[in-house]
Scaffold this motif. Structure first.
Motif, mmCIF file in Angstrom:
data_model
loop_
_atom_site.group_PDB
_atom_site.id
_atom_site.type_symbol
_atom_site.label_atom_id
_atom_site.label_comp_id
_atom_site.label_asym_id
_atom_site.label_seq_id
_atom_site.Cartn_x
_atom_site.Cartn_y
_atom_site.Cartn_z
ATOM 1 N N LEU A 63 35.494 45.020 45.394
ATOM 2 C CA LEU A 63 34.710 44.034 46.139
ATOM 3 C C LEU A 63 35.233 42.625 45.910
ATOM 4 C CD1 LEU A 63 32.295 43.311 47.891
ATOM 5 C CD2 LEU A 63 30.883 43.275 45.830
ATOM 6 N N MET A 64 35.552 42.304 44.653
ATOM 7 C CA MET A 64 36.059 40.964 44.376
ATOM 8 C C MET A 64 37.426 40.745 45.008
ATOM 9 S SD MET A 64 35.338 38.071 43.201
ATOM 10 C CE MET A 64 33.831 38.464 42.318
ATOM 11 N N ALA A 65 38.244 41.803 45.049
ATOM 12 C CA ALA A 65 39.546 41.681 45.709
ATOM 13 C C ALA A 65 39.375 41.349 47.189
ATOM 14 C CB ALA A 65 40.340 42.978 45.534
ATOM 15 N N LEU A 66 38.415 41.987 47.831
ATOM 16 C CA LEU A 66 38.164 41.702 49.238
ATOM 17 C C LEU A 66 37.617 40.290 49.428
ATOM 18 C CD1 LEU A 66 36.559 45.099 50.351
ATOM 19 C CD2 LEU A 66 38.862 44.269 50.884
ATOM 20 N N LEU A 67 36.723 39.876 48.542
ATOM 21 C CA LEU A 67 36.121 38.546 48.665
ATOM 22 C C LEU A 67 37.154 37.442 48.439
ATOM 23 C CD1 LEU A 67 32.709 39.051 46.810
ATOM 24 C CD2 LEU A 67 33.114 38.895 49.271
ATOM 25 N N PRO A 77 50.351 37.416 41.925
ATOM 26 C CA PRO A 77 50.096 38.001 40.604
ATOM 27 C C PRO A 77 49.323 37.081 39.673
ATOM 28 C CG PRO A 77 52.363 37.259 40.743
ATOM 29 C CD PRO A 77 51.784 37.079 42.123
ATOM 30 N N THR A 78 49.140 35.846 40.072
ATOM 31 C CA THR A 78 48.382 34.882 39.272
ATOM 32 C C THR A 78 47.426 34.136 40.195
ATOM 33 O OG1 THR A 78 50.086 33.171 39.587
ATOM 34 C CG2 THR A 78 50.263 34.576 37.616
ATOM 35 N N GLY A 79 46.633 33.250 39.612
ATOM 36 C CA GLY A 79 45.725 32.435 40.415
ATOM 37 C C GLY A 79 44.291 32.908 40.340
ATOM 38 N N PRO A 80 43.378 32.140 40.927
ATOM 39 C CA PRO A 80 41.939 32.445 40.842
ATOM 40 C C PRO A 80 41.568 33.811 41.388
ATOM 41 C CG PRO A 80 42.304 30.219 41.672
ATOM 42 C CD PRO A 80 43.638 30.876 41.643
ATOM 43 N N GLY A 81 42.212 34.223 42.494
ATOM 44 C CA GLY A 81 41.879 35.514 43.076
ATOM 45 C C GLY A 81 42.149 36.662 42.130
ATOM 46 N N MET A 82 43.289 36.631 41.480
ATOM 47 C CA MET A 82 43.642 37.685 40.533
ATOM 48 C C MET A 82 42.741 37.643 39.307
ATOM 49 S SD MET A 82 45.544 40.243 40.109
ATOM 50 C CE MET A 82 45.798 41.382 38.754
ATOM 51 N N ILE A 83 42.396 36.452 38.842
ATOM 52 C CA ILE A 83 41.523 36.311 37.667
ATOM 53 C C ILE A 83 40.129 36.858 37.972
ATOM 54 C CG2 ILE A 83 40.382 34.649 36.159
ATOM 55 C CD1 ILE A 83 42.875 32.872 36.449
ATOM 56 N N LEU A 84 39.574 36.473 39.109
ATOM 57 C CA LEU A 84 38.234 36.948 39.471
ATOM 58 C C LEU A 84 38.219 38.464 39.678
ATOM 59 C CD1 LEU A 84 37.143 34.126 41.941
ATOM 60 C CD2 LEU A 84 36.260 34.554 39.642
ATOM 61 N N THR A 85 39.277 38.996 40.287
ATOM 62 C CA THR A 85 39.350 40.438 40.501
ATOM 63 C C THR A 85 39.396 41.183 39.176
ATOM 64 O OG1 THR A 85 40.498 40.140 42.619
ATOM 65 C CG2 THR A 85 40.692 42.287 41.559
ATOM 66 N N ALA A 143 43.792 37.624 29.513
ATOM 67 C CA ALA A 143 44.414 36.750 28.513
ATOM 68 C C ALA A 143 45.793 36.299 28.969
ATOM 69 C CB ALA A 143 44.510 37.480 27.171
ATOM 70 N N ARG A 144 46.518 37.172 29.642
ATOM 71 C CA ARG A 144 47.844 36.798 30.150
ATOM 72 C C ARG A 144 47.741 35.889 31.372
ATOM 73 N NH1 ARG A 144 48.996 42.299 28.477
ATOM 74 N NH2 ARG A 144 48.436 43.112 30.540
ATOM 75 N N LEU A 145 46.648 36.004 32.120
ATOM 76 C CA LEU A 145 46.476 35.193 33.322
ATOM 77 C C LEU A 145 45.926 33.807 33.012
ATOM 78 C CD1 LEU A 145 44.929 37.905 35.674
ATOM 79 C CD2 LEU A 145 47.163 36.807 35.972
ATOM 80 N N THR A 146 45.250 33.666 31.860
ATOM 81 C CA THR A 146 44.616 32.399 31.514
ATOM 82 C C THR A 146 45.063 31.971 30.123
ATOM 83 O OG1 THR A 146 42.676 33.464 30.501
ATOM 84 C CG2 THR A 146 42.587 33.078 32.868
ATOM 85 N N PHE A 147 44.584 30.834 29.690
ATOM 86 C CA PHE A 147 44.886 30.344 28.346
ATOM 87 C C PHE A 147 43.863 30.847 27.329
ATOM 88 C CE2 PHE A 147 42.082 27.323 30.381
ATOM 89 C CZ PHE A 147 41.141 27.063 29.403
ATOM 90 N N LEU A 148 42.937 31.686 27.767
ATOM 91 C CA LEU A 148 41.875 32.183 26.901
ATOM 92 C C LEU A 148 42.253 33.545 26.327
ATOM 93 C CD1 LEU A 148 38.899 31.274 29.250
ATOM 94 C CD2 LEU A 148 39.596 30.050 27.178
ATOM 95 N N PRO A 149 41.981 33.780 25.036
ATOM 96 C CA PRO A 149 42.353 35.060 24.419
ATOM 97 C C PRO A 149 41.491 36.211 24.923
ATOM 98 C CG PRO A 149 41.052 33.740 22.896
ATOM 99 C CD PRO A 149 41.321 32.861 24.090
ATOM 100 N N ALA A 150 41.969 37.440 24.675
ATOM 101 C CA ALA A 150 41.236 38.624 25.124
ATOM 102 C C ALA A 150 39.856 38.700 24.484
ATOM 103 C CB ALA A 150 42.048 39.879 24.814
ATOM 104 N N GLY A 151 39.738 38.247 23.226
ATOM 105 C CA GLY A 151 38.448 38.274 22.552
ATOM 106 C C GLY A 151 37.402 37.451 23.277
ATOM 107 N N PHE A 152 37.828 36.345 23.877
ATOM 108 C CA PHE A 152 36.878 35.523 24.640
ATOM 109 C C PHE A 152 36.346 36.303 25.826
ATOM 110 C CE2 PHE A 152 36.240 33.014 28.471
ATOM 111 C CZ PHE A 152 35.232 32.150 28.066
#
Length: 238
Positions: free
Chosen positions: A54-58, A82-90, A200-209
């Motif tokens: 659903l998020m991919a479609l949105l 492969p990067t950007g807000p769309g990929m992060i939200l998905t 974590a790879r898409l953003t500057f935030l660690p996986a734990g976050f």
């Protein structure tokens, strides 16, 4: 059509207090007990992958398909940047989808719109069926949707509310356990390509976050959903 619409949107009275509490205990037992959890975890996977889709479609990513596997895992294939807000939200939508669906279902159920909730559930399963790309996924969705339809068709009208409460409690409780399992597996290095690691790879935030974020959303949804579903007057502030 007007009669169908009236039937769908007619608010129903909630079941007795003991039914609500018993459905909550039954859903919790299914999630906590390992054997029943392994048998039912695939339902949470359906919601998880549906959240990704659903998020991919949105976000206007190209959705290539969904696969559900017999080990209760799944994968949603998309194409785009492969990067950007769309990929992060998905990537972030999967683990929070079951809890958010449960929260929305709790709101509909508490308002008496049980028929609307069941109709939406069947409709979402049918839409997801069009995106499945493997045989096990097709069988899983047909079995789930068929079971819901058969139950509502052949059971007494009052039993629809019982099904709704069970489904909503299961989504609320079941949305938490996969996140706890993910946290445990990451400690042993078993999930290097999990959604949290991808984020974590898409953003500057660690996986734990991201695991904390998933838990926070699931916890808030559980508390709010329990408040909406609670039959106890002392817990329902007016």
């Amino acid at each position: 059509m007007s009669e169908v619409w009236v039937a769908l949107t007619r608010a129903q009275e909630g079941p007795p207090m003991w039914v609500v509490l018993l459905s909550a205990l039954a859903a919790l037992a299914v999630v906590v007990w390992s054997t029943s959890w392994q048998l039912s975890r695939g339902l949470i996977t359906i919601a998880h992958e549906g959240g990704h889709a659903l998020m991919a479609l949105l976000t206007r990513r190209k959705l290539q398909g969904i696969r559900l596997h017999s080990d209760t895992s799944g994968v949603t294939l998309t194409r785009g940047r492969p990067t950007g807000p769309g990929m992060i939200l998905t990537a972030a939508a999967g683990y929070v989808a079951p809890s958010l669906l449960g929260l929305g279902g709790a709101w509909l159920t508490s308002a008496g719109y049980v028929t609307v909730l069941i109709t939406i559930m069947i409709g979402l399963l049918l839409c997801m069926l069009l995106l499945i790309r493997n045989l096990f996924g097709v069988v899983s969705l047909l079995a789930t949707g068929g079971a819901i339809f058969a139950f509502t068709w052949y059971s007494a009208p009052d039993m629809d509310a019982v099904l709704a409460y069970l489904a909503v409690w299961f989504l609320l409780f079941g949305g938490v356990r996969p996140i706890l399992e993910l946290r445990r597996k990451r400690r042993h290095g078993h999930t290097p390509d999990s959604d949290a690691d991808q984020l974590a790879r898409l953003t500057f935030l660690p996986a734990g976050f991201w695991i904390f974020f998933f838990l926070l959303v699931a916890g808030v949804a559980l508390v709010c959903g329990a408040y909406l579903l609670s039959p106890l007057p002392l817990l329902r502030l007016r």
